[in-house]
Design an enzyme around this catalytic site. Structure first.
Site, PDB file in Angstrom:
ATOM      1  N   THR A   6       9.140  -0.842   6.050  1.00  0.00           N
ATOM      2  CA  THR A   6       9.767   0.018   7.061  1.00  0.00           C
ATOM      3  C   THR A   6      11.282  -0.054   6.934  1.00  0.00           C
ATOM      4  OG1 THR A   6       7.964  -0.500   8.570  1.00  0.00           O
ATOM      5  CG2 THR A   6       9.948   0.432   9.554  1.00  0.00           C
ATOM      6  N   LYS A  62       0.812  -1.216   0.000  1.00  0.00           N
ATOM      7  CA  LYS A  62       0.000   0.000   0.000  1.00  0.00           C
ATOM      8  C   LYS A  62       0.847   1.268   0.000  1.00  0.00           C
ATOM      9  CE  LYS A  62      -0.608   0.396   5.018  1.00  0.00           C
ATOM     10  NZ  LYS A  62       0.455   1.384   5.203  1.00  0.00           N
ATOM     11  N   ASP A  63       2.141   1.121   0.304  1.00  0.00           N
ATOM     12  CA  ASP A  63       2.926   2.325   0.514  1.00  0.00           C
ATOM     13  C   ASP A  63       4.191   2.311  -0.356  1.00  0.00           C
ATOM     14  OD1 ASP A  63       4.095   4.535   1.556  1.00  0.00           O
ATOM     15  OD2 ASP A  63       4.362   3.783   3.600  1.00  0.00           O
ATOM     16  N   ALA A 101      -4.689  -4.124   1.091  1.00  0.00           N
ATOM     17  CA  ALA A 101      -5.452  -5.377   1.095  1.00  0.00           C
ATOM     18  C   ALA A 101      -6.210  -5.556   2.400  1.00  0.00           C
ATOM     19  CB  ALA A 101      -4.488  -6.548   0.901  1.00  0.00           C
ATOM     20  N   TYR A 129      16.551   0.434  21.418  1.00  0.00           N
ATOM     21  CA  TYR A 129      17.609   0.576  20.417  1.00  0.00           C
ATOM     22  C   TYR A 129      17.339   1.701  19.427  1.00  0.00           C
ATOM     23  CZ  TYR A 129      15.412  -1.814  16.392  1.00  0.00           C
ATOM     24  OH  TYR A 129      14.625  -2.150  15.329  1.00  0.00           O
ATOM     25  N   VAL A 168       9.152   4.516  21.815  1.00  0.00           N
ATOM     26  CA  VAL A 168       8.882   3.610  22.932  1.00  0.00           C
ATOM     27  C   VAL A 168       8.566   2.190  22.459  1.00  0.00           C
ATOM     28  CG1 VAL A 168       8.097   5.444  24.475  1.00  0.00           C
ATOM     29  CG2 VAL A 168       6.452   4.317  22.982  1.00  0.00           C
ATOM     30  N   LYS A 170      20.849   3.596   9.360  1.00  0.00           N
ATOM     31  CA  LYS A 170      22.280   3.254   9.274  1.00  0.00           C
ATOM     32  C   LYS A 170      23.024   4.234   8.378  1.00  0.00           C
ATOM     33  CE  LYS A 170      20.909   1.036  11.869  1.00  0.00           C
ATOM     34  NZ  LYS A 170      19.656   0.540  12.441  1.00  0.00           N
ATOM     35  N   HIS A 230      45.437 -11.469  10.545  1.00  0.00           N
ATOM     36  CA  HIS A 230      46.007 -10.432  11.407  1.00  0.00           C
ATOM     37  C   HIS A 230      46.348  -9.206  10.562  1.00  0.00           C
ATOM     38  CE1 HIS A 230      48.153  -8.602  14.700  1.00  0.00           C
ATOM     39  NE2 HIS A 230      49.171  -8.358  13.885  1.00  0.00           N
TER      40      HIS A 230
END
Ligand SMILES: Cc1cc2nc3c(=O)[nH]c(=O)nc-3n(C[C@H](O)[C@H](O)[C@H](O)COP(=O)(O)OP(=O)(O)OC[C@H]3O[C@@H](n4cnc5c(N)ncnc54)[C@H](O)[C@@H]3O)c2cc1C
Length: 485
Positions: free
Chosen positions: A46, A40-41, A118, A189, A287, A56, A461
């Site tokens: 997200t 729909k978007d 939908a 987070y 929240v 990020k 290393h």
């Protein structure tokens, strides 16, 4: 074009094109299923549009500016100017590239794409409403449905996301100018990642948290270095408070917070008694997120979400209705993109008749705070609760040559293994590139590897990954670059 009330049919109808839904669609296409994906978007959901990727991008960009500003020790003196509007353009370019890539991949895998919202109409029928006046709707019949409608930010009383100074994470990721001050409600987070972004841009950041520490659900050993770095960045914390309302003030707004009714008892933090008033330019409410299951007319297909709104599924992503599957955030915790993608692949394979099942044992999680956190499998206490005698190895980044050369030596790698057989049960990393380093230990768990296997694997290393090898050696009592416990 006005779409009339036509009915079409599909073998698999997938609702929602986030990382759970679009991955399910591509996998179903690879398996030669006739698949229709409704969004729909925006393709990518997200994660690509308002979550993982944009956050990020901004974390990386603000790190570049922050590191340049604080590199005197390396002999670099710089004071970079930040053009936030340009930074947002750069971030939006990445989002566009990835979302159009998703669309192309779907088409290349013969996924039928429909733009619209939908809702279920019956056990095997859904209605797709097209946005825009006069755009109408269409009906679609399906043999199988996969619900992948994701989640949305939780709203709290007194803070309406429609009010201009109140931001959710999506709006915070689209700001075009740097606020002078910001109150962040919630030290989970998302709140902590965005608090660091704005602190590094020069915003005066204050975090209010109901509990008595940051990153609820994470061990204190992991949260402590993040809190300490945040404090160094100038972020102020108020624990044991619940934000209750905001009001206009002379210069900006005032956020009012009341002592939380049940502040956590065991953290040693004194229970606040007085209300808190914080003057700020804007406020970000972070929240937590809640599943999107209330807009689907689920009862028409015979389903009812649980009391938190999640759709319950079994180990094959199947709901209580045999031909309906649910994947991603709407199917439960942890609400993480890669967890949704994994469930999406399993749902597609099960529908195609393959013997697939979900396995959460080696499910990683990463937090892109400063420093980063990466976790996989069990913590020491979880392993003990599960009845294991544990063998634990640790290696601090301050003993890693590579960590020192990248100027990031806070943090530790911790590996938890079964003392009897040495199997790796879990790992927790806080420190540079923790989000990348944790993958090696996920592979170890997935392959049934032992700490001996990790310790005996020669690591390049100088790399940060040597810290993983040394933590495994420490578990066995023979780490070279730290004292063994
Ligand atoms: C700021 C932020 C940072 C994040 N960072 C990370 C991270 O670093 N790592 C990580 O793993 N996760 C992260 N996440 C979480 C991650 O974004 C979600 O776990 C992930 O997007 C869930 O995928 P999903 O496919 O289940 O749902 P979503 O990505 O939410 O997608 C669902 C899609 O369904 C569509 N939809 C809903 N209802 C309908 C309907 N009725 N009809 C048609 N379409 C519909 C929506 O428009 C949406 O596009 C972050 C989230 C936020 C907000």
């Amino acid at each position: 074009m006005v779409v009339g009330d036509v009915t079409t049919g599909t073998d698999v109808l997938i609702i929602g094109a986030g990382p759970a839904g679009y991955v399910a669609a591509i996998r179903a296409g690879q398996l030669d299923l006739d698949v229709t994906l409704v969004e729909k978007d925006a393709y990518g959901g997200t994660c690509l549009n308002h979550g993982c990727i944009p956050s990020k991008a901004l974390i990386t960009a603000t790190d570049v500016a922050h590191e340049a500003r604080h590199a005197e020790e390396m002999g670099i003196h710089a004071d970079p100017a930040v053009d936030l509007a340009k930074m947002i353009d750069w971030k939006d370019g990445i989002v566009d590239q990835l979302t159009s890539g998703v669309e192309k991949l779907c088409k290349a895998n013969q996924v039928n794409l429909i733009e619209g919202k939908a809702t279920f109409e019956g056990e095997r029928t859904a209605r797709i409403s097209h946005s825009g006046e006069g755009q109408g709707s269409e009906s679609i019949e399906f043999q199988h449905a996969v619900v992948a409608t994701g989640s949305r930010p939780i709203a709290i009383p007194g803070f309406d996301y429609g009010d201009e100074p109140v931001l959710d994470s999506t709006q915070a990721l689209a700001l075009e100018s740097v606020p002078d001050s910001l109150v962040v409600v919630g030290a989970g987070y998302i709140g902590m990642e965005l608090a660091s972004v704005f602190a590094k841009l020069g915003t005066d950041v204050t975090v209010i948290e109901m509990l008595d520490g940051i990153l609820p659900g994470y061990d204190d050993d992991l949260a402590r270095p993040v809190k300490s770095r945040a404090t160094d960045l100038g972020i102020d914390f108020h624990f044991g408070y619940t934000a209750s309302e905001w009001e206009q003030a002379d210069d900006g707004i005032r956020v009012v917070a009341e002592p939380a009714e049940q502040p956590a008892a065991d953290g040693g933090q004194a229970v606040p008694e007085e209300a808190l008033e914080l003057d700020t330019e804007t406020v970000l409410v972070a929240v937590g997120r809640e599943p999107v299951s209330d807009t689907l007319d689920l009862d028409a297909v015979g389903l009812e979400p649980d009391d938190r709104g999640f759709i319950e599924t079994d180990s094959q992503a199947r709901t209580a209705v045999d031909h309906v599957f649910a994947v991603g955030d709407v199917a439960g915790e942890p609400m993480l993109a890669h967890k949704g993608s994994m469930e999406g692949k399993v749902a597609a394979e099960v529908i195609a008749g393959e013997p697939a099942a979900i396995d959460y044992q080696a499910m990683p999680a990463a937090i892109f705070t400063d420093p980063e956190i990466g976790t996989v499998g069990m913590t020491e206490s979880e392993a003990e609760e599960a009845g294991f005698d544990t063998l634990v190895g640790e290696f601090p980044f301050r003993a890693s040559g590579r960590a020192l050369t990248v100027g990031e030596s806070d943090g530790v790698v911790k590996i938890v293994a079964d003392a009897d057989e040495g199997y790796v049960l879990g790992a927790q990393i806080v420190g540079p590139e923790a989000s990348e380093l944790i993958a090696e230990l996920g592979v170890a768990i997935e392959l049934g590897g032992t700490v001996e296997d990790v310790a005996a694997t020669v690591h390049t290393h100088p790399t940060l990954s040597e810290a993983v090898m040394e933590a495994a050696e420490n578990a066995l009592g023979h780490a070279i670059h730290t004292l063994n416990r």
